[in-house]
Design a protein around this motif. Sequence first.
Motif, PDB file in Angstrom:
ATOM      1  N   LEU A 128       0.830  -1.205   0.000  1.00  0.00           N
ATOM      2  CA  LEU A 128       0.000   0.000   0.000  1.00  0.00           C
ATOM      3  C   LEU A 128       0.867   1.259   0.000  1.00  0.00           C
ATOM      4  CD1 LEU A 128      -3.183   0.619   2.087  1.00  0.00           C
ATOM      5  CD2 LEU A 128      -1.343   2.290   2.158  1.00  0.00           C
ATOM      6  N   ASP A 129       1.978   1.200   0.724  1.00  0.00           N
ATOM      7  CA  ASP A 129       2.871   2.366   0.783  1.00  0.00           C
ATOM      8  C   ASP A 129       3.501   2.644  -0.576  1.00  0.00           C
ATOM      9  OD1 ASP A 129       3.263   2.924   3.968  1.00  0.00           O
ATOM     10  OD2 ASP A 129       3.002   0.799   3.546  1.00  0.00           O
ATOM     11  N   ASP A 130       3.881   1.602  -1.293  1.00  0.00           N
ATOM     12  CA  ASP A 130       4.413   1.777  -2.651  1.00  0.00           C
ATOM     13  C   ASP A 130       3.355   2.385  -3.567  1.00  0.00           C
ATOM     14  OD1 ASP A 130       7.069   0.520  -2.368  1.00  0.00           O
ATOM     15  OD2 ASP A 130       5.920  -1.289  -1.984  1.00  0.00           O
ATOM     16  N   GLN A 131       2.109   1.954  -3.390  1.00  0.00           N
ATOM     17  CA  GLN A 131       1.026   2.507  -4.203  1.00  0.00           C
ATOM     18  C   GLN A 131       0.858   3.999  -3.941  1.00  0.00           C
ATOM     19  OE1 GLN A 131      -0.434   1.884  -6.901  1.00  0.00           O
ATOM     20  NE2 GLN A 131      -2.398   0.840  -6.547  1.00  0.00           N
ATOM     21  N   ALA A 132       0.905   4.393  -2.663  1.00  0.00           N
ATOM     22  CA  ALA A 132       0.768   5.813  -2.308  1.00  0.00           C
ATOM     23  C   ALA A 132       1.893   6.632  -2.937  1.00  0.00           C
ATOM     24  CB  ALA A 132       0.767   5.974  -0.789  1.00  0.00           C
ATOM     25  N   GLU A 133       3.109   6.115  -2.901  1.00  0.00           N
ATOM     26  CA  GLU A 133       4.245   6.821  -3.497  1.00  0.00           C
ATOM     27  C   GLU A 133       4.072   6.955  -5.011  1.00  0.00           C
ATOM     28  OE1 GLU A 133       7.474   4.364  -2.268  1.00  0.00           O
ATOM     29  OE2 GLU A 133       7.077   4.711  -0.134  1.00  0.00           O
ATOM     30  N   THR A 134       3.547   5.919  -5.643  1.00  0.00           N
ATOM     31  CA  THR A 134       3.319   5.952  -7.084  1.00  0.00           C
ATOM     32  C   THR A 134       2.307   7.018  -7.466  1.00  0.00           C
ATOM     33  OG1 THR A 134       3.853   3.596  -7.275  1.00  0.00           O
ATOM     34  CG2 THR A 134       2.571   4.572  -9.066  1.00  0.00           C
ATOM     35  N   VAL A 135       1.236   7.136  -6.667  1.00  0.00           N
ATOM     36  CA  VAL A 135       0.217   8.153  -6.930  1.00  0.00           C
ATOM     37  C   VAL A 135       0.817   9.548  -6.783  1.00  0.00           C
ATOM     38  CG1 VAL A 135      -1.978   9.125  -6.153  1.00  0.00           C
ATOM     39  CG2 VAL A 135      -1.680   6.645  -6.268  1.00  0.00           C
ATOM     40  N   LEU A 136       1.613   9.770  -5.747  1.00  0.00           N
ATOM     41  CA  LEU A 136       2.248  11.076  -5.554  1.00  0.00           C
ATOM     42  C   LEU A 136       3.182  11.409  -6.708  1.00  0.00           C
ATOM     43  CD1 LEU A 136       3.162  11.495  -1.772  1.00  0.00           C
ATOM     44  CD2 LEU A 136       1.513  12.787  -3.118  1.00  0.00           C
ATOM     45  N   LEU A 137       3.943  10.417  -7.166  1.00  0.00           N
ATOM     46  CA  LEU A 137       4.830  10.644  -8.314  1.00  0.00           C
ATOM     47  C   LEU A 137       4.029  11.051  -9.540  1.00  0.00           C
ATOM     48  CD1 LEU A 137       7.402   7.699  -8.061  1.00  0.00           C
ATOM     49  CD2 LEU A 137       7.948  10.133  -8.038  1.00  0.00           C
ATOM     50  N   GLY A 138       2.915  10.360  -9.779  1.00  0.00           N
ATOM     51  CA  GLY A 138       2.078  10.696 -10.927  1.00  0.00           C
ATOM     52  C   GLY A 138       1.491  12.087 -10.832  1.00  0.00           C
ATOM     53  N   LEU A 139       1.060  12.475  -9.614  1.00  0.00           N
ATOM     54  CA  LEU A 139       0.529  13.825  -9.420  1.00  0.00           C
ATOM     55  C   LEU A 139       1.595  14.869  -9.716  1.00  0.00           C
ATOM     56  CD1 LEU A 139      -1.521  13.315  -6.133  1.00  0.00           C
ATOM     57  CD2 LEU A 139      -2.447  14.024  -8.337  1.00  0.00           C
ATOM     58  N   GLY A 140       2.806  14.626  -9.221  1.00  0.00           N
ATOM     59  CA  GLY A 140       3.882  15.589  -9.412  1.00  0.00           C
ATOM     60  C   GLY A 140       4.296  15.743 -10.864  1.00  0.00           C
ATOM     61  N   ARG A 141       4.147  14.673 -11.636  1.00  0.00           N
ATOM     62  CA  ARG A 141       4.550  14.719 -13.043  1.00  0.00           C
ATOM     63  C   ARG A 141       3.434  15.232 -13.952  1.00  0.00           C
ATOM     64  NH1 ARG A 141       7.316   8.752 -12.518  1.00  0.00           N
ATOM     65  NH2 ARG A 141       9.352   9.450 -11.756  1.00  0.00           N
ATOM     66  N   GLY A 142       2.236  15.334 -13.407  1.00  0.00           N
ATOM     67  CA  GLY A 142       1.132  15.844 -14.215  1.00  0.00           C
ATOM     68  C   GLY A 142       0.811  14.968 -15.396  1.00  0.00           C
ATOM     69  N   SER A 143       0.939  13.652 -15.226  1.00  0.00           N
ATOM     70  CA  SER A 143       0.790  12.755 -16.366  1.00  0.00           C
ATOM     71  C   SER A 143      -0.596  12.136 -16.476  1.00  0.00           C
ATOM     72  CB  SER A 143       1.856  11.648 -16.300  1.00  0.00           C
ATOM     73  OG  SER A 143       1.970  11.116 -14.999  1.00  0.00           O
ATOM     74  N   GLY A 144      -1.551  12.663 -15.736  1.00  0.00           N
ATOM     75  CA  GLY A 144      -2.945  12.291 -15.948  1.00  0.00           C
ATOM     76  C   GLY A 144      -3.384  11.030 -15.232  1.00  0.00           C
ATOM     77  N   LEU A 145      -4.631  10.651 -15.527  1.00  0.00           N
ATOM     78  CA  LEU A 145      -5.286   9.542 -14.843  1.00  0.00           C
ATOM     79  C   LEU A 145      -4.511   8.250 -14.971  1.00  0.00           C
ATOM     80  CD1 LEU A 145      -7.733   8.259 -13.424  1.00  0.00           C
ATOM     81  CD2 LEU A 145      -8.862   8.141 -15.649  1.00  0.00           C
ATOM     82  N   ARG A 146      -3.933   7.997 -16.133  1.00  0.00           N
ATOM     83  CA  ARG A 146      -3.246   6.733 -16.354  1.00  0.00           C
ATOM     84  C   ARG A 146      -2.101   6.540 -15.370  1.00  0.00           C
ATOM     85  NH1 ARG A 146      -4.254   3.561 -20.227  1.00  0.00           N
ATOM     86  NH2 ARG A 146      -5.366   5.211 -21.326  1.00  0.00           N
TER      87      ARG A 146
END
Length: 338
Positions: A128-146
């Motif tokens: 779950l912690d890895d998943q949370a980090e992945t979501v934060l990375l995606g938010l920071g990169r602005g790479s959208g829903l995918r």
Amino acid sequence: MPLDPLLPETPAIHEVRLAVRAWLSAHDARKVCVALSGGADSAALTAAAVAEADEVHAIVVDHGLQEGSSGIAARAAEFAYARGCVAARVVAVEVTGPGGLEAAARAARYRALDDARGEMPVLLGHTLDDQAETVLLGLGRGSGLRSIRGMAPFDNPWGRPLLGVRRETTRRACDELGYRPYEDPHNADPRFTRVRLRTEALPLLEEILGGGVAAALARTAAQLRDDGDALDAAAADLLDRAAAPRDATGENGVDVTVLTDAPSAVRRRAVRLWLLARGASAPNDKSLRAIDDLVVRWHGQGPVAVGRGPRPGTRLVVLRRRGRLSTEFVDQQRCADD
């Protein structure tokens, strides 16, 4: 280590076992591989998989990035046999390639796992912690829903049974097993973005928002994954309806008229699916929006580059002709001139 496949009936081990059991049942998998690094997450996963599956093969990837890596890999393989794996294979890889050390190591690891797995799925120890980090990375990169919908529980052949389990639980499971997991120094190296998210950003967010942030991010990922799956299904249907018959040149295109009336989010996904089938590699948001302009804001603009061609100096481009989108390979200078 002596052979001791039986697991103690303790809380953390029980939680990990339930997660693995649910994954195996959901995906009708009885024979699996486990990617085992010797760390807490993959060790707890391996022990639980042996208890729940009919047959478990461990694959240990030796990246060779630090002194003594072969000994670390051998210890992990020893643990796998002690827990009851039918096989434990150590695979040495060479970490080279673009994107920095972290990306190159990941690419080498996944190639090695894919080559060694045979026909079996590979279970990965992402929590779950890895998943949370992945979501934060995606938010920071602005790479959208995918990107911000995170990692899937199963993305064939990769299985992730522990996406609902906290990292602290896998550590407690190792304590309950009497196993001292390997601590990879790269997981504490602040040169890596993910490490800083783990050690600085997430703890700060937990403090500011009063806790529960990692679990909330993981829930967000699951909700967005459901939304994304629905959009992808709609996009696949749209692409099927928009597929145009071959023209005089033999080109299979996409009918612009059919695309035009679709919602933009579905339309861009349909174009992305079409591009992937035509050989484009992960088209970015800028390219997709430029292609969308060819559909709904057409004023005679030139082709949109979406990837490299088969020869040096060539590009794969999308262009609009006679009411359809099509692709072709062009000279890179021509693409720049257009």
